[in-house]
Design a protein around this motif. Sequence first.
Motif, mmCIF file in Angstrom:
data_model
loop_
_atom_site.group_PDB
_atom_site.id
_atom_site.type_symbol
_atom_site.label_atom_id
_atom_site.label_comp_id
_atom_site.label_asym_id
_atom_site.label_seq_id
_atom_site.Cartn_x
_atom_site.Cartn_y
_atom_site.Cartn_z
ATOM 1 N N PRO A 2 43.575 42.143 51.394
ATOM 2 C CA PRO A 2 42.127 42.338 51.521
ATOM 3 C C PRO A 2 41.565 43.089 50.311
ATOM 4 C CG PRO A 2 43.281 43.090 53.502
ATOM 5 C CD PRO A 2 44.331 42.797 52.468
ATOM 6 N N MET A 3 40.334 42.829 49.977
ATOM 7 C CA MET A 3 39.718 43.435 48.797
ATOM 8 C C MET A 3 39.740 44.965 48.821
ATOM 9 S SD MET A 3 38.504 42.989 45.848
ATOM 10 C CE MET A 3 38.041 41.265 45.624
ATOM 11 N N PRO A 4 39.444 45.614 49.954
ATOM 12 C CA PRO A 4 39.515 47.086 49.955
ATOM 13 C C PRO A 4 40.899 47.606 49.569
ATOM 14 C CG PRO A 4 38.316 46.323 51.874
ATOM 15 C CD PRO A 4 38.908 45.096 51.225
ATOM 16 N N ASP A 5 41.948 46.909 50.000
ATOM 17 C CA ASP A 5 43.311 47.333 49.647
ATOM 18 C C ASP A 5 43.587 47.109 48.161
ATOM 19 O OD1 ASP A 5 43.718 48.048 52.235
ATOM 20 O OD2 ASP A 5 44.785 46.213 52.802
ATOM 21 N N MET A 6 43.037 46.025 47.631
ATOM 22 C CA MET A 6 43.230 45.768 46.198
ATOM 23 C C MET A 6 42.551 46.846 45.365
ATOM 24 S SD MET A 6 43.350 41.939 44.844
ATOM 25 C CE MET A 6 42.094 41.173 45.766
ATOM 26 N N LEU A 7 41.390 47.267 45.829
ATOM 27 C CA LEU A 7 40.677 48.336 45.124
ATOM 28 C C LEU A 7 41.480 49.632 45.167
ATOM 29 C CD1 LEU A 7 37.029 47.604 46.350
ATOM 30 C CD2 LEU A 7 37.847 47.442 43.999
ATOM 31 N N LYS A 8 42.091 49.900 46.328
ATOM 32 C CA LYS A 8 42.919 51.101 46.473
ATOM 33 C C LYS A 8 44.094 51.053 45.502
ATOM 34 C CE LYS A 8 42.404 52.579 51.166
ATOM 35 N NZ LYS A 8 42.957 52.475 52.512
ATOM 36 N N ALA A 9 44.723 49.882 45.423
ATOM 37 C CA ALA A 9 45.875 49.725 44.524
ATOM 38 C C ALA A 9 45.457 49.917 43.068
ATOM 39 C CB ALA A 9 46.490 48.332 44.724
ATOM 40 N N ALA A 10 44.306 49.378 42.720
ATOM 41 C CA ALA A 10 43.824 49.530 41.340
ATOM 42 C C ALA A 10 43.492 50.985 41.043
ATOM 43 C CB ALA A 10 42.591 48.648 41.122
ATOM 44 N N GLU A 11 42.966 51.673 42.028
ATOM 45 C CA GLU A 11 42.667 53.108 41.877
ATOM 46 C C GLU A 11 43.955 53.883 41.619
ATOM 47 O OE1 GLU A 11 40.489 55.287 41.499
ATOM 48 O OE2 GLU A 11 38.565 54.441 42.099
ATOM 49 N N GLU A 12 44.983 53.548 42.379
ATOM 50 C CA GLU A 12 46.272 54.223 42.247
ATOM 51 C C GLU A 12 46.830 53.990 40.830
ATOM 52 O OE1 GLU A 12 47.690 56.217 44.312
ATOM 53 O OE2 GLU A 12 49.585 56.457 43.212
ATOM 54 N N THR A 32 48.424 33.379 27.272
ATOM 55 C CA THR A 32 49.653 32.787 26.722
ATOM 56 C C THR A 32 50.290 31.803 27.698
ATOM 57 O OG1 THR A 32 50.957 34.631 27.552
ATOM 58 C CG2 THR A 32 50.180 34.768 25.269
ATOM 59 N N GLN A 33 50.226 32.112 28.953
ATOM 60 C CA GLN A 33 50.857 31.221 29.936
ATOM 61 C C GLN A 33 49.905 30.127 30.401
ATOM 62 O OE1 GLN A 33 54.200 31.684 30.702
ATOM 63 N NE2 GLN A 33 53.958 33.201 29.064
ATOM 64 N N LYS A 34 48.668 30.263 29.962
ATOM 65 C CA LYS A 34 47.632 29.306 30.389
ATOM 66 C C LYS A 34 47.599 29.162 31.919
ATOM 67 C CE LYS A 34 47.681 26.526 26.141
ATOM 68 N NZ LYS A 34 47.408 27.679 25.368
ATOM 69 N N VAL A 35 47.777 30.294 32.567
ATOM 70 C CA VAL A 35 47.730 30.314 34.028
ATOM 71 C C VAL A 35 46.481 31.082 34.436
ATOM 72 C CG1 VAL A 35 48.843 31.112 36.142
ATOM 73 C CG2 VAL A 35 50.219 30.265 34.241
ATOM 74 N N LEU A 36 45.663 30.494 35.234
ATOM 75 C CA LEU A 36 44.459 31.196 35.675
ATOM 76 C C LEU A 36 44.785 32.065 36.878
ATOM 77 C CD1 LEU A 36 41.741 28.425 35.334
ATOM 78 C CD2 LEU A 36 42.057 30.455 33.915
ATOM 79 N N VAL A 37 44.661 33.348 36.678
ATOM 80 C CA VAL A 37 44.882 34.267 37.780
ATOM 81 C C VAL A 37 43.669 34.186 38.699
ATOM 82 C CG1 VAL A 37 45.235 36.698 38.377
ATOM 83 C CG2 VAL A 37 46.190 35.768 36.269
ATOM 84 N N THR A 38 43.928 34.305 39.979
ATOM 85 C CA THR A 38 42.819 34.268 40.924
ATOM 86 C C THR A 38 41.750 35.291 40.557
ATOM 87 O OG1 THR A 38 42.181 34.726 43.193
ATOM 88 C CG2 THR A 38 44.186 35.743 42.426
ATOM 89 N N ALA A 39 40.508 34.951 40.807
ATOM 90 C CA ALA A 39 39.390 35.810 40.391
ATOM 91 C C ALA A 39 39.436 37.178 41.062
ATOM 92 C CB ALA A 39 38.076 35.126 40.743
ATOM 93 N N ARG A 40 40.048 37.260 42.217
ATOM 94 C CA ARG A 40 39.990 38.500 42.997
ATOM 95 C C ARG A 40 40.702 39.636 42.277
ATOM 96 N NH1 ARG A 40 42.691 38.299 47.534
ATOM 97 N NH2 ARG A 40 41.258 39.470 48.843
ATOM 98 N N VAL A 41 41.819 39.339 41.639
ATOM 99 C CA VAL A 41 42.611 40.405 41.006
ATOM 100 C C VAL A 41 41.852 41.049 39.833
ATOM 101 C CG1 VAL A 41 44.754 40.975 39.810
ATOM 102 C CG2 VAL A 41 44.768 39.375 41.752
ATOM 103 N N PRO A 42 41.453 40.247 38.820
ATOM 104 C CA PRO A 42 40.716 40.883 37.722
ATOM 105 C C PRO A 42 39.400 41.502 38.167
ATOM 106 C CG PRO A 42 40.690 38.489 37.502
ATOM 107 C CD PRO A 42 41.668 38.810 38.579
ATOM 108 N N ALA A 43 38.766 40.900 39.139
ATOM 109 C CA ALA A 43 37.490 41.463 39.611
ATOM 110 C C ALA A 43 37.715 42.872 40.153
ATOM 111 C CB ALA A 43 36.884 40.563 40.676
ATOM 112 N N ALA A 44 38.769 43.060 40.922
ATOM 113 C CA ALA A 44 39.073 44.390 41.473
ATOM 114 C C ALA A 44 39.449 45.363 40.353
ATOM 115 C CB ALA A 44 40.205 44.279 42.490
#
Lengths: 340, 191
Positions: A2-12, A32-44
């Motif tokens: 969930p997004m709140p947990d991702m934010l917590k992890a990024a804070e940590e 380099t890998q030409k792999v698109l990471v899901t938008a949620r991770v970089p957004a958080a």
Amino acid sequence: MPMPDMLKAAEELRTRGGLDNFITLYRVYEVTQKVLVTARVPAALYTVRWSHSDAGTSSSVEMQLVSEKLNDLDPGELTILFAYLNKAHPNAAKALRMAEGQAALAEAKTGPEMTVTAHVPAGAGMGAHATLPSIGPGKWNLPGEMDPGLYIGIEAHNAIALVYDEAHPGDKTFYNTIEMSTILRAAARAGQVKTPDALTEKETGLKPDITNLTKHHLYEIKPVDQRALGRAEMKMYLAMFRAAGVPMVPGPTDEDGTMGAFPAPDGVFLWQSPEPGVIIYRYRKGSLVPELVYDEATATEAAGERWRYVLKPEQKAIAVGAVSVGAMLIIAILLIPVGA
Amino acid sequence: MQVPRIIHGEYRVVDARLRGRIDACGALVGARDWDDPLQVDDLIDTAVVPGLHVLNPPGPLLEADLHYHVFLPLTILLELVDTGRAPPEVEQEVFDTSLTTPWGTLGLLAPANRMWLFAPERHRPFLQAASAFWPTLDAEGARYTVGSATGAPLWSIGSNLKYVLANLGVPAPTLASPLPPGGPASLLPVT
């Protein structure tokens, strides 16, 4: 996750001093890998970084990159991110506006030079020495030592709101600095709110750019390079209004006041709505001085009391303006990059 | 123009001061109770004390300097009414009282307070007051702002005067043109 947990992890991660490195690694990996990471991770990740940064530290390139990511987010998750940003960083709105203005200033240096060509129809009555009124520049009135990006970003929103308002003087409209809580109370007074408590306290503190409760139209304003972010924010506000039972829709692209040119500090703002609910703008130093070109086409409009600037559809980049000059001419104005 | 001293200053300070006075003055029952927190007997002259007339909640361009936050008292009052912290009757009383002074009418002219003018029955009395005070308000010159750091004449910016005139039948292009010498009321269509 969930997004709140991702934010917590990024804070940590930030607390441990690894956030910036992680963001760099993620970008290297993606490229380099030409792999698109899901938008949620970089957004958080970026949200947490912004929430601890001084206003305006994000580059326009970074903003553009992130805005592309945010555009893919679910509106509910975007709301979580914006609410988090506002809570964690009292100056978050200021930081975002500054980043916008900096993007506009950067684009003014690297973007195409703009010029205006006015096509005067034959028989329109224009003499050889007649001139069209130019637009801008306005007064440069930077308060104190404020960042010019913040100044330009805010003044662009003011100018666009002013022109939109002039086109809709009788509507129930709210602009830029009015919080959702106030707009929802207004909607309640207009009998439009079904579930006034649907939003959280944090959400009610957010501020959409243009809300027209009479037409139920909503717009977000962004510099040209942040169009995707504008779309994402517009969707977020749309979801919030709908949750409260207010039947808002993205404002149409041809609504009066959504395209134009207006004096800016030391220059001119130019804007248009390229897609429903989104208005994008450019900033240019100097002024727009139309260049007259005599057309062979026959004038079709009768005499009246105003100039009218009409933009050819394929150019769509600018300017519907109106200036009283005592005689009506229909003039097609092309705003084109010089040398294009 | 004379305005209550309490609305002049840095936005956060003015906001806190007003809300603090409202809390300290106790329950609002009528329009007279509204005079106490506003300290309407303590006025300052806008010709002497510099500052723009701010008509919307200010952003960063206007937050730090000393301005006249003329929109704020009526914004707070409506907030109190809508959240049940003031009785609904106070709203009409304060509306009527506001129309008796230039600064009160200016508060109603602020776009931030458009909600005050949703009710059509308020349009005519408001227009009458705005027309009567127009020479005073217009004489302030390029000191009005809805968000810009640069002040402008009142007629050139979006205000509730144009909102009311539009709802009374004045076309948008007329409202975008210079105001004729007859003032706002002269724009009304002849019926």
